[in-house]
Design an enzyme around this catalytic site. Structure first.
Site, PDB file in Angstrom:
ATOM      1  N   GLU A   1       0.843  -1.184   0.000  1.00 25.33           N
ATOM      2  CA  GLU A   1       0.000   0.000   0.000  1.00 25.33           C
ATOM      3  C   GLU A   1       0.889   1.249   0.000  1.00 25.33           C
ATOM      4  O   GLU A   1       1.182   1.799  -1.021  1.00 25.33           O
ATOM      5  CB  GLU A   1      -0.970  -0.028   1.186  1.00 25.33           C
ATOM      6  CG  GLU A   1      -2.118   0.935   0.979  1.00 25.33           C
ATOM      7  CD  GLU A   1      -3.369   0.572   1.778  1.00 25.33           C
ATOM      8  OE1 GLU A   1      -3.434  -0.526   2.363  1.00 25.33           O
ATOM      9  OE2 GLU A   1      -4.279   1.406   1.811  1.00 25.33           O
TER      10      GLU A   1
ATOM     11  N   GLU B   1      -2.423   0.467  13.087  1.00 27.40           N
ATOM     12  CA  GLU B   1      -3.593   0.796  12.271  1.00 27.40           C
ATOM     13  C   GLU B   1      -4.888   0.559  13.042  1.00 27.40           C
ATOM     14  O   GLU B   1      -5.825   1.338  12.981  1.00 27.40           O
ATOM     15  CB  GLU B   1      -3.586  -0.069  11.006  1.00 27.40           C
ATOM     16  CG  GLU B   1      -4.696   0.232  10.038  1.00 27.40           C
ATOM     17  CD  GLU B   1      -4.489  -0.482   8.705  1.00 27.40           C
ATOM     18  OE1 GLU B   1      -3.761  -1.490   8.702  1.00 27.40           O
ATOM     19  OE2 GLU B   1      -5.051  -0.029   7.699  1.00 27.40           O
TER      20      GLU B   1
HETATM   21  C1  RAM Z   1      -6.679   1.621   4.421  1.00 26.71           C
HETATM   22  C2  RAM Z   1      -5.788   2.220   5.453  1.00 26.71           C
HETATM   23  C3  RAM Z   1      -5.739   3.711   5.353  1.00 26.71           C
HETATM   24  C4  RAM Z   1      -7.133   4.282   5.311  1.00 26.71           C
HETATM   25  C5  RAM Z   1      -7.944   3.655   4.220  1.00 26.71           C
HETATM   26  C6  RAM Z   1      -9.357   4.119   4.215  1.00 26.71           C
HETATM   27  O1  RAM Z   1      -6.082   1.672   3.195  1.00 26.71           O
HETATM   28  O2  RAM Z   1      -6.271   1.872   6.707  1.00 26.71           O
HETATM   29  O3  RAM Z   1      -5.053   4.199   6.448  1.00 26.71           O
HETATM   30  O4  RAM Z   1      -7.105   5.661   5.153  1.00 26.71           O
HETATM   31  O5  RAM Z   1      -7.930   2.258   4.352  1.00 26.71           O
END
Ligand code: RAM
Length: 920
Positions: free
Chosen positions: A498, A775
């Site tokens: 990502e 996260e």
């Molecule tokens: C995932 C990650 C990121 C968030 C999005 C919506 O890719 O958690 O931090 O902003 O989702």
């Protein structure tokens, strides 16, 4: 009558007693004597020296000239003349039009509060880079690596790294030389076998279909009379790697290329320019066989090419490069923030486990960068280097949460003996390193692995510390999480497949980042990318991520609002109005996007939303559960209202009174609909689910009538009680929680939530061994290992947004007027702490606060920099019991009592150092 001699002596004396000149001169967003600078309409900032004689600035004069020699007497570019003004930051240049390559020398002086003039500052300078595409004579060059059609993960095209070179002759000595360079890809450049810079993964990441940033290097000392060689290593990076997703953009973004222009001025005044063109040679047969951001690097020492980057190398067998002319549609612009660099080396690795084939090393800190490995190997063997953020309890080397990112480096040895290897064109997010393939006869040693920490090159701007170990660990986790994710752009996470510039995460963390690091330029640079991506959408849509490699035309409240909230926060923390100016139209367009989404319900846009992302205990489980339980409609309407208000405030500051009114009225209308739709007369959420975040948004964004707000506050407290005094918030609610409780005077409750040890809480992750922010509130536990959800990073900064409150209220230091022109010192001591302290390098100089208490006394040490004032709130005090620097407050002190109320004493302080003591 005064004789001439006497007058002469008098003048000499005054000269001698001039106040000390300004210090720490910077241009625009904090640049110190930059070369290759991006901005031909810069602003100037300086700091007044800390001295008894200097409290405030009453006037200033800035002068600028084309040569040092002209200063101070002949400022042929600009003389601001004496300006009666306290402004010492972001003073706009208003002189002659500047052009590419121009060198500008400048200095400044000020008049203090008594009208005494200072000495001139030291002369500073900046040199502009190539500002226009037309400045480039060079062409894009490179080998066609797309034709090799090597397919990697998910069939993505992989490009072999290239080695490009050009020999050239210089007949006489060099006076000065500048190398202007960039790449579609990432590069490392050498001149005559020497590294031109220590920059990492340049030129960094911008929306390459709009703008590619260029670098400028002073290479005068690397050139020689006679033969020279310019040599560049080039890899896919963001541009041609699978991180760019390959979707709509990929076809155009085929083989990586470089663009460079070496401009040399000789002693005899002649000029030589060496450019990237068809005369360059290249090969893909070098030691870096493959390199990708997600998947890692493969280095085969058998392919090393001795001296390939020196002048004597014979490149006759290399291929000629392909060329491509510069397109008018893609802007080439000097990099507007600092490059990524190696910042720190973690040397204290510990061996966790060793088996027949492999050894695992623990760097004791989740970090981002590359390892430096120094290992004994046998000729022909392959060293495999794997990474992990956290091991399972049984020491299983866990990599699942990297998802499809292979994140593995390989080194193939060309001979027996100790090899040293640092990957060049990738980066990893890790705490643990596993090595296999080393010489089996050797016993692994902890010195085999070191961690080279990499991030964008900004300075530390603040410190926070307290008497509580876990709170200090939290501060450490926040600041590591920040640095780890400031890799040229603000990323959500640095390790899995990502590593994207998620706008929501960015807006949530921006204020905390500005307290801790000088990220002013970092953010304004990224905001330019945001505007460029937004410009692709007539509707004003701000994409989920910037640079927008997803290209899926989706926006979310709380994410797209980055275009409003980040400029607003930067302005308040730095005082730089330019950021408002630059983003004002874009912010308005974003509001336009909300408007365009209104369908059947007045002022309630119908659009996608991530909700209160990753809220704990969502009722829905599985994928949808990531958005939490707070009504999306409520969040959309709340942000629509809030951003409209901020746009109105921006308009006010910028002097656009029509817009100020229009957006204020819009805000009022939305707020009206918001409260009618989602709240009843008793301040209770209606029609949708009651959550902490629904109350937090309504209260913090001031969307309720005052009497309903008070009632809503009570309901919020009930929600928190229901959660057994745990937070129940995701990305959207978490940063707001402390601010709301603080406003309500619920300080002890906020401390209680912050100091909770059980899930969900900040200390929970610390109890599970976190060294960065996670996260999810429950990304990992020692008992059960990783949260099984596939989306699960252990290095995600959003929940670090509490850092702002730690500075502002636990230690007690915040800007009261934009840029700290007025400073608020208002600590909130609590029984859980005996001391806390914070310091901030404000635009005016160092400001700090440090409090400690024992059973009887409370001591507050405060430093207020020159050219500011401070409002200090002393808690739990009565006027009789307070002393300042040993004296009671009276008319003669350089602090003034503003008021005292309910145990709080408010005083106004001039610049200086204060020890404030109260009896408890
Ligand atoms: C995932 C990650 C990121 C968030 C999005 C919506 O890719 O958690 O931090 O902003 O989702």
């Amino acid at each position: 009558m005064v004789s001439f001699t006497f007058l002469g002596v008098l003048l000499a004396c005054t000269e001698k007693f001039l106040v000390k000149g300004p210090e720490h001169l910077t241009v625009s967003e904090g640049f110190k004597n930059p070369i290759g600078f991006y901005n031909d309409t810069p602003s100037f900032s300086w700091k007044l020296p800390v001295s008894e004689a200097v409290k405030l600035q009453s006037a200033y004069q800035v002068i600028a000239a084309t040569s040092k020699e002209f200063l101070p007497n002949n400022p042929n570019l600009w003389d601001s003349k004496k300006q009666e003004s306290p402004q010492s930051t972001f003073v706009k240049y208003q002189g002659e039009q500047l052009k590419s390559r121009q060198n500008v020398f400048w200095q400044v002086r000020y008049w203090n509060q008594d009208g005494k003039v200072s000495e001139w500052s030291a002369i500073n300078s900046f040199e502009l880079g190539l500002l226009k595409n037309a400045d480039w004579k060079a062409k894009w060059i490179g080998l066609n690596t797309a034709k090799d059609s090597i397919k990697g993960v998910r069939n993505f095209l992989m490009h072999k790294p290239q080695y490009l070179r050009k020999g050239f002759e210089l007949s006489s000595d060099v006076t000065s030389a500048r190398l202007y360079i960039t790449a579609k890809g990432v590069f490392d450049v050498h001149l005559n076998g020497k590294d031109v810079s220590d920059d990492v993964m340049t030129p960094g990441w911008t929306p390459y279909n709009h703008r590619i940033e260029t670098l400028t290097y002073d290479v005068t000392s690397l050139l020689q009379t006679g033969v020279n060689a310019l040599a560049v290593e080039l890899a896919s990076g963001w541009h041609s790697g699978r991180i760019s997703r390959g979707r709509a953009l990929y076809e155009n973004f085929a083989s990586p290329k470089i663009l460079c222009q070496l401009e040399v001025v000789m002693k005899d005044g002649s000029k030589h320019t060496i450019i990237s063109d068809e005369s360059w040679k290249g090969t893909t047969n070098g030691p870096i066989r493959l390199a990708g951001i997600y998947d890692g690097e493969i280095y085969d020492a058998n392919f090393e090419i001795p001296d390939w980057n020196t002048a004597t190398f014979d490149d006759r067998s290399w291929e000629l490069v392909e060329v491509e002319t510069i397109s008018r549609d893609v802007k080439l612009a000097p990099k507007r923030h600092h490059t990524v660099k190696n910042q720190q080396v973690l040397k204290d690795a510990e061996i966790v486990s060793v088996d027949e084939n492999s050894a695992v090393f623990n760097l004791k800190q989740n970090m981002v960068g590359v390892p430096k490995v120094k290992v004994p190997m046998k000729k022909g063997d392959t060293l495999k280097i794997r990474f992990s953020e956290m091991l399972l309890k049984d020491h299983t080397f866990y990599t699942k949460n990297y998802r499809s990112a292979k994140s593995t480096d390989y080194y193939i040895a060309a001979k027996d003996g100790v090899v040293e290897y640092v990957a060049k064109f990738t980066f990893h997010g890790f705490q643990f390193v596993e090595l296999s393939g080393y010489d089996k006869n050797a016993k692994p040693e902890s010195s085999w692995v070191q961690g080279i920490v990499q991030h964008s090159d900004f300075e530390k701007n603040g410190t926070f510390t307290s008497s509580h170990d876990k709170l200090n660990q939290l501060q450490s986790n926040i600041t590591w999480g920040l640095r780890d994710n400031f890799f040229d752009i603000p990323t959500d996470c640095p390790q899995r497949d990502e590593r994207l510039g998620w706008t929501g995460d960015a807006q949530v963390i921006a204020p905390t980042s500005l307290f801790n690091y000088d990220t002013h330029a970092f953010w304004t640079a990224w905001l330019q990318s945001l505007r460029e991506n937004q410009s692709e959408h007539e509707s004003g849509l701000v994409p989920w991520i910037v640079p927008d490699v997803l290209q899926i035309n989706r926006a979310s409240p709380g994410w797209g609002d980055a275009v409003v909230l980040i400029p607003w926060n930067i302005y308040n923390i730095t005082g730089d109005k330019r950021v408002l100016k630059e983003n004002f139209e874009a912010a308005k367009k974003w509001i336009g996007f909300y408007k365009s989404k209104i369908e059947d319900k007045e002022f309630i846009p119908k659009m996608r939303s991530f909700g209160d992302w990753l809220q704990p205990y969502p009722t829905k489980t599985g994928k949808g559960g990531n958005s939490g339980d707070t009504s999306k409609e409520l969040i959309i309407t709340a942000y629509f209202a809030h951003s409209s208000l901020l746009v109105s405030k921006m308009a006010g500051i910028l002097g656009h009174s029509k817009d100020e009114k229009e957006y204020y009225d819009l805000h009022k209308n939305i707020a009206g609909v918001f409260r009618d739709t989602f709240f009843d007369k008793n301040g209770k959420v209606k029609n949708v689910k009651e959550t902490q975040t629904s109350y937090l948004l309504a209260i913090y964004f001031d969307l309720l009538k005052p009497e309903t707000k008070i009632k809503a506050q009570k309901h919020l407290l009930e929600e928190i009680k229901k959660a057994d005094y745990h937070l129940g918030t995701g990305f959207i609610g978490t940063p707001i929680l402390p601010k709301v409780l603080d406003d309500m005077g619920e300080i002890d409750l906020m401390y209680k939530i912050l100091f909770k040890e059980t899930y969900p809480s900040w200390f929970y992750s610390i109890n599970q061994g976190a060294t960065t922010m996670w996260e999810r509130w429950n990304s990992y536990s020692q008992a059960e290992g990783y949260n099984p959800q596939s989306m699960n990073s252990l290095n995600h900064y959003a929940y670090g947004a509490i850092g702002q409150w730690m500075y502002e209220r636990i230690a007690g230091i915040a800007p009261l007027a934009p840029g700290y022109k007025k400073i608020k010192i208002a600590p909130l001591p609590n029984d859980r702490l005996t001391s806390a302290a914070a310091s901030i390098n404000t635009p005016y100089g160092l400001a700090s606060t440090s409090w400690k208490k024992d059973k009887e006394t409370f001591i507050l040490d405060v430093v207020i920099p020159p050219n500011t004032t401070a409002e200090i709130t002393v808690p739990n005090a009565s006027i009789e019991s307070v002393t300042v620097n040993g004296h009671i407050i009276n008319e003669k002190s350089n602090i003034k009592l503003i008021d005292s109320d309910q145990g709080l004493i408010n005083i106004l302080a001039e610049p200086g150092t204060y020890k404030i003591q109260t009896k408890l």
